[in-house]
Scaffold this motif. Structure first.
Motif, PDB file in Angstrom:
ATOM      1  N   SER A 205       0.846  -1.195   0.000  1.00  0.00           N
ATOM      2  CA  SER A 205       0.000   0.000   0.000  1.00  0.00           C
ATOM      3  C   SER A 205       0.884   1.249   0.000  1.00  0.00           C
ATOM      4  O   SER A 205       2.108   1.173  -0.087  1.00  0.00           O
ATOM      5  CB  SER A 205      -0.932  -0.014   1.214  1.00  0.00           C
ATOM      6  N   GLY A 206       0.231   2.400   0.107  1.00  0.00           N
ATOM      7  CA  GLY A 206       0.982   3.649   0.091  1.00  0.00           C
ATOM      8  C   GLY A 206       1.299   4.084  -1.323  1.00  0.00           C
ATOM      9  O   GLY A 206       0.837   3.511  -2.309  1.00  0.00           O
ATOM     10  N   ASN A 207       2.137   5.106  -1.435  1.00  0.00           N
ATOM     11  CA  ASN A 207       2.510   5.659  -2.735  1.00  0.00           C
ATOM     12  C   ASN A 207       3.718   4.943  -3.321  1.00  0.00           C
ATOM     13  O   ASN A 207       4.496   4.309  -2.597  1.00  0.00           O
ATOM     14  CB  ASN A 207       2.837   7.149  -2.601  1.00  0.00           C
ATOM     15  N   MET A 208       3.857   5.072  -4.623  1.00  0.00           N
ATOM     16  CA  MET A 208       5.096   4.636  -5.258  1.00  0.00           C
ATOM     17  C   MET A 208       6.187   5.627  -4.847  1.00  0.00           C
ATOM     18  O   MET A 208       6.008   6.846  -5.024  1.00  0.00           O
ATOM     19  CB  MET A 208       4.943   4.620  -6.776  1.00  0.00           C
ATOM     20  N   PRO A 209       7.319   5.157  -4.283  1.00  0.00           N
ATOM     21  CA  PRO A 209       8.352   6.094  -3.822  1.00  0.00           C
ATOM     22  C   PRO A 209       8.886   6.953  -4.970  1.00  0.00           C
ATOM     23  O   PRO A 209       9.180   6.427  -6.053  1.00  0.00           O
ATOM     24  CB  PRO A 209       9.453   5.172  -3.277  1.00  0.00           C
ATOM     25  N   ASN A 226      -1.627  -4.824  -6.345  1.00  0.00           N
ATOM     26  CA  ASN A 226      -1.365  -4.407  -4.981  1.00  0.00           C
ATOM     27  C   ASN A 226      -2.437  -3.387  -4.587  1.00  0.00           C
ATOM     28  O   ASN A 226      -3.514  -3.339  -5.202  1.00  0.00           O
ATOM     29  CB  ASN A 226       0.046  -3.821  -4.858  1.00  0.00           C
ATOM     30  N   LEU A 227      -2.146  -2.599  -3.591  1.00  0.00           N
ATOM     31  CA  LEU A 227      -3.089  -1.579  -3.122  1.00  0.00           C
ATOM     32  C   LEU A 227      -2.448  -0.197  -3.179  1.00  0.00           C
ATOM     33  O   LEU A 227      -2.760   0.681  -2.378  1.00  0.00           O
ATOM     34  CB  LEU A 227      -3.529  -1.900  -1.682  1.00  0.00           C
ATOM     35  N   LEU A 228      -1.564  -0.008  -4.126  1.00  0.00           N
ATOM     36  CA  LEU A 228      -0.826   1.245  -4.238  1.00  0.00           C
ATOM     37  C   LEU A 228      -1.745   2.385  -4.663  1.00  0.00           C
ATOM     38  O   LEU A 228      -2.678   2.198  -5.448  1.00  0.00           O
ATOM     39  CB  LEU A 228       0.314   1.091  -5.242  1.00  0.00           C
ATOM     40  N   LYS A 229      -1.471   3.560  -4.154  1.00  0.00           N
ATOM     41  CA  LYS A 229      -2.293   4.729  -4.462  1.00  0.00           C
ATOM     42  C   LYS A 229      -1.381   5.893  -4.850  1.00  0.00           C
ATOM     43  O   LYS A 229      -0.162   5.761  -4.948  1.00  0.00           O
ATOM     44  CB  LYS A 229      -3.158   5.095  -3.262  1.00  0.00           C
ATOM     45  N   GLY A 230      -2.008   7.051  -5.058  1.00  0.00           N
ATOM     46  CA  GLY A 230      -1.224   8.229  -5.413  1.00  0.00           C
ATOM     47  C   GLY A 230      -0.900   8.272  -6.893  1.00  0.00           C
ATOM     48  O   GLY A 230      -1.381   7.466  -7.696  1.00  0.00           O
TER      49      GLY A 230
END
Length: 752
Positions: A205-209, A226-230
């Motif tokens: 999760s979270g943003n792509m760095p 996945n659960l990636l956002k941003g």
């Protein structure tokens, strides 16, 4: 033991070592041998791949073992795809010269032993396709010589340790298909030599760095599922990227225009996200791209005309977006295209004739748009086409005859348009590979040609909601693989003789895979022949409503043992309802309303997996004598019009999920002998109208949420307390106190 030997060697004098140069070397070799034997002992070798791991041969000749020629130390241990099962022993850390450890595609389980940290020469660690679990340990970031870390397709959980960013020599990081959570390490961009990054199919999760933008050596990035956002970070420096897989996440924002700098890109997957905005015209710079998937987002605007420059493109999917406008004529330049999916958008105008230039096309999906006009005859040039889906548009005029000669077609869907005309007399000859044909919801007319039998691989034929007419041809029975035949809402007729092998129903007995037959709303005006019982054992749905059927329902209908839905409603059927219908144990929907049937109907569908609500139409089944639906998963309420079933004698809905109250209308069931509504979630009071049912001999209302006074008249005078136990707050005569102890806390029984 290995550590003691090392200590011994380290404290020996240089003179002693020079005098005996092979001593430490042989002891270390023996340590490697012990480590390998420990590994052999910890695994089950089903296929005897490790059979020669014994004293009968030297260690360096053992299967999967490669030694360093100078020191005779184990340098490579490669045992991939050998069916080994077991765990990794701690002794494996004693193979201190190991450069490559490849145990992929086995059945290894357990956690990674911390002794792997001792393998400070390790360059390749491949443990993928096993059942390893636990967390990826933080010490893995101290294997500084690692170039390839491949742990994909295991059961690792926890987070990706931030220490992994310390592996400055890493070229491959594959943690694909695990159960990893948390965010991608913020400093992952420090891996300047990384070429392959595979983290897909996890729960990240979270943003792509943003630091990913600095990984200038990157050639392959896979973060899908996945659960990636941003937002997608700027990637203008990643000029070596060939593969981008970011599909099935929760990414937002626009597709970055810097994507046009990735001139080496071959595959771009951004589908199933929440991306908005237009498709950047810079995408036309990706002249090496062969696959672009942007489907299932919220993209808007027009398809850029410059997309025609992508001459290497083989697969293009822009489906399920909010794109509008015309398909640009420049699309004719995509001559290598094999798959094009523009379905479920707001595209309009005519389908461009230049689409006929795309002679490599195998799949063409343009359905659920607003295209109008005629289907271009140039589609007939697509002689490798396997799937053509143009359904759900405003297409009109005739179907071009050229389409009927595309012999490679497997699926043809032109449904839900305004197409007119008739099927050609040679229909079927050019469809030797056709499996699914959808022409429903048009204005097609004429007859079904007998030549349809030449489309011998057809499994689905849907012609409903048209203006077809004439006799349903018996040649349909030549379609031996047919599973679904939908021809309702037309003007078909049947000339049927139950003794004729060429009759329609008799011919369908050859279709042994037939699951669905819907003939409703056609002027058939015929009798149901006995041969209807010879239809496929696979038949699940049979609907012949509003067809002017007359005569009796043949008893042979009871042979259709897997029938799930039977509807013969609104015909002119007469005579008795065949008792053989009771043999249809899989039946969940039966409709005989609007006929002139008499006799009795017994329905016993107990102990099945029936779900959903009881239809209010059940009140129209006047012939019902037995309705046994106990031990299923029926929910909702009991329909109030159930009281119109004047002939019902046995009524059981026990052990279901019913809610609501018991209808007062049950008091109208004058023939009722047995009523069982136990083990549900019924609430409210017991209707006093049940007292007047003089035929009623048995009532069971136990295990519900009923409350109030138990009636004392009629059948209730002789009933025992056990038939009312385990309710919410029932009360009654003193004899009802016998079972009060079963639910004393709720006060179900025994209330004066």
């Amino acid at each position: 033991m290995g550590s003691l030997i090392f200590h011994f060697c380290s404290i020996s004098s240089m003179v002693y070592l020079m005098a005996y140069p092979g001593l430490c070397q042989s002891n270390f070799t023996y340590s490697d041998e012990l480590a390998l034997l420990a590994f052999k002992s910890s695994v089950r070798d089903t296929y005897n791949h490790l059979q020669n791991w014994s004293n009968s041969s030297t260690m360096c000749n053992w299967s999967g073992v490669t030694c360093d020629s100078k020191h005779e130390r184990v340098r490579i241990l490669s045992l991939a795809k050998m069916g080994l099962s077991g765990s990794l022993p701690s002794q494996i850390g004693n193979l201190s010269f190991l450069v490559k450890l490849d145990l992929n595609s086995n059945r290894l389980y357990g956690k990674l032993p911390k002794e792997l940290l001792q393998l400070q020469r390790l360059e390749i660690l491949n443990l993928s396709y096993n059942s390893l679990s636990g967390e990826i340990p933080s010490w893995i970031g101290s294997l500084f010589t690692l170039q390839h870390l491949i742990l994909g397709n295991n059961s690792f959980g926890g987070i990706i340790p931030p220490s992994i960013s310390n592996l400055s020599k890493l070229e491959t990081l594959d943690l694909n298909s695990n159960s990893l959570q948390g965010s991608i390490p913020f400093d992952i961009g420090r891996l300047q030599n990384l070429k392959i990054l595979r983290l897909s199919v996890n729960e990240l999760s979270g943003n792509m760095p943003p630091s990913i933008s600095n990984m200038s050596s990157l050639e392959w990035i896979s973060l899908s599922l996945n659960l990636l956002k941003g937002h997608i970070p700027v990637m203008d420096k990643l000029t070596k990227l060939k593969l981008i897989y970011l599909e099935v996440n929760k990414l937002t924002g626009q597709i970055p225009r810097s994507i046009g700098n990735l001139i080496m890109l071959q595959e771009l997957y951004l589908s199933n996200n929440n991306l908005k905005g237009d498709i950047p015209k810079e995408i036309s710079n990706l002249t090496n791209a062969n696959k672009i998937y942007l489907n299932d987002n919220q993209l808007s605007g027009y398809i850029p005309k410059s997309i025609g420059k992508l001459t290497m493109l083989q697969e293009l999917s822009l489906a399920n977006n909010d794109l509008e406008g015309n398909i640009p004529n420049e699309i004719r330049g995509l001559t290598n295209l094999k798959i094009m999916d523009l379905s479920v958008n707001q595209l309009f105008g005519h389908i461009p004739r230049g689409i006929g230039n795309l002679t490599m096309l195998q799949d063409l999906y343009l359905g659920s748009n607003n295209f109008e006009g005629s289907i271009p005859m140039e589609i007939g040039n697509l002689q490798q086409l396997e799937k053509l889906l143009l359904s759900g548009n405003n297409l009109s005029e005739f179907i071009p005859s050229e389409i009927f000669n595309i012999s490679t077609l497997k699926v043809l869907s032109l449904s839900n348009n305004s197409l007119s005309g008739s099927l050609p007399s040679d229909f079927g000859y050019g469809f030797s590979n056709l499996q699914e044909l959808y022409l429903w919801g048009n204005k097609l007319s004429g007859r079904i040609p007998n030549s349809i039998s030449n489309a011998s691989k057809l499994t689905i034929l849907e012609l409903e909601h048209n203006n077809f007419e004439g006799v349903l041809p018996s040649t349909l029975g030549h379609l031996r693989y047919l599973e679904s035949l939908w021809v309702h809402y037309n003007n078909f007729t049947i000339i049927d003789n139950s003794n004729s092998e060429t009759s329609f129903f008799s011919s369908l007995s050859n279709c042994r895979h037939l699951k669905t037959l819907i003939l409703s709303n056609n002027p058939l005006h015929t009798k149901l022949p006995k041969s209807i019982g010879n239809l496929s054992d696979s038949l699940q749905t049979l609907m012949i409503d509003f067809c002017g059927l007359n005569g009796n329902i043949p008893s042979e209908i009871g042979n259709l043992s897997n029938l799930f839905k039977l509807s013969l409603a609104e015909n002119a059927l007469n005579g008795p309802i065949p008792t053989t219908i009771g043999n249809l144990q899989a039946l969940q929907h039966l409709s005989l309303v609007g006929n002139e049937l008499d006799g009795i109907l017994k329905v016993n569908l107990s102990s099945n997996m029936l779900v959903g609500n009881l239809s209010f139409k059940i009140g129209n089944m006047k012939a019902l004598v037995i309705l046994e639906l106990s031990r299923n998963h029926i929910s909702g309420v009991i329909p109030t019009n159930i009281g119109s079933l004047q002939n019902l004698q046995n009524f059981s809905l026990a052990d279901n999920l019913l809610q609501g109250t018991i209808p007062e209308s049950l008091g109208n069931l004058l023939s009722l002998v047995k009523l069982d509504l136990s083990q549900n979630n019924l609430s409210g009071e017991i209707p006093k109208s049940l007292e007047s049912l003089t035929s009623l001999k048995y009532v069971n209302l136990s295990y519900n949420e009923l409350q109030g006074e138990i009636p004392s008249g009629g059948v209730f005078k002789d009933l025992k307390a056990e038939f009312f136990m385990m309710n919410k707050a029932l009360c009654g005569e003193p004899k009802m106190q016998a079972f009060s102890s079963f639910n004393a806390d709720e006060g179900i029984l025994g209330m004066p």
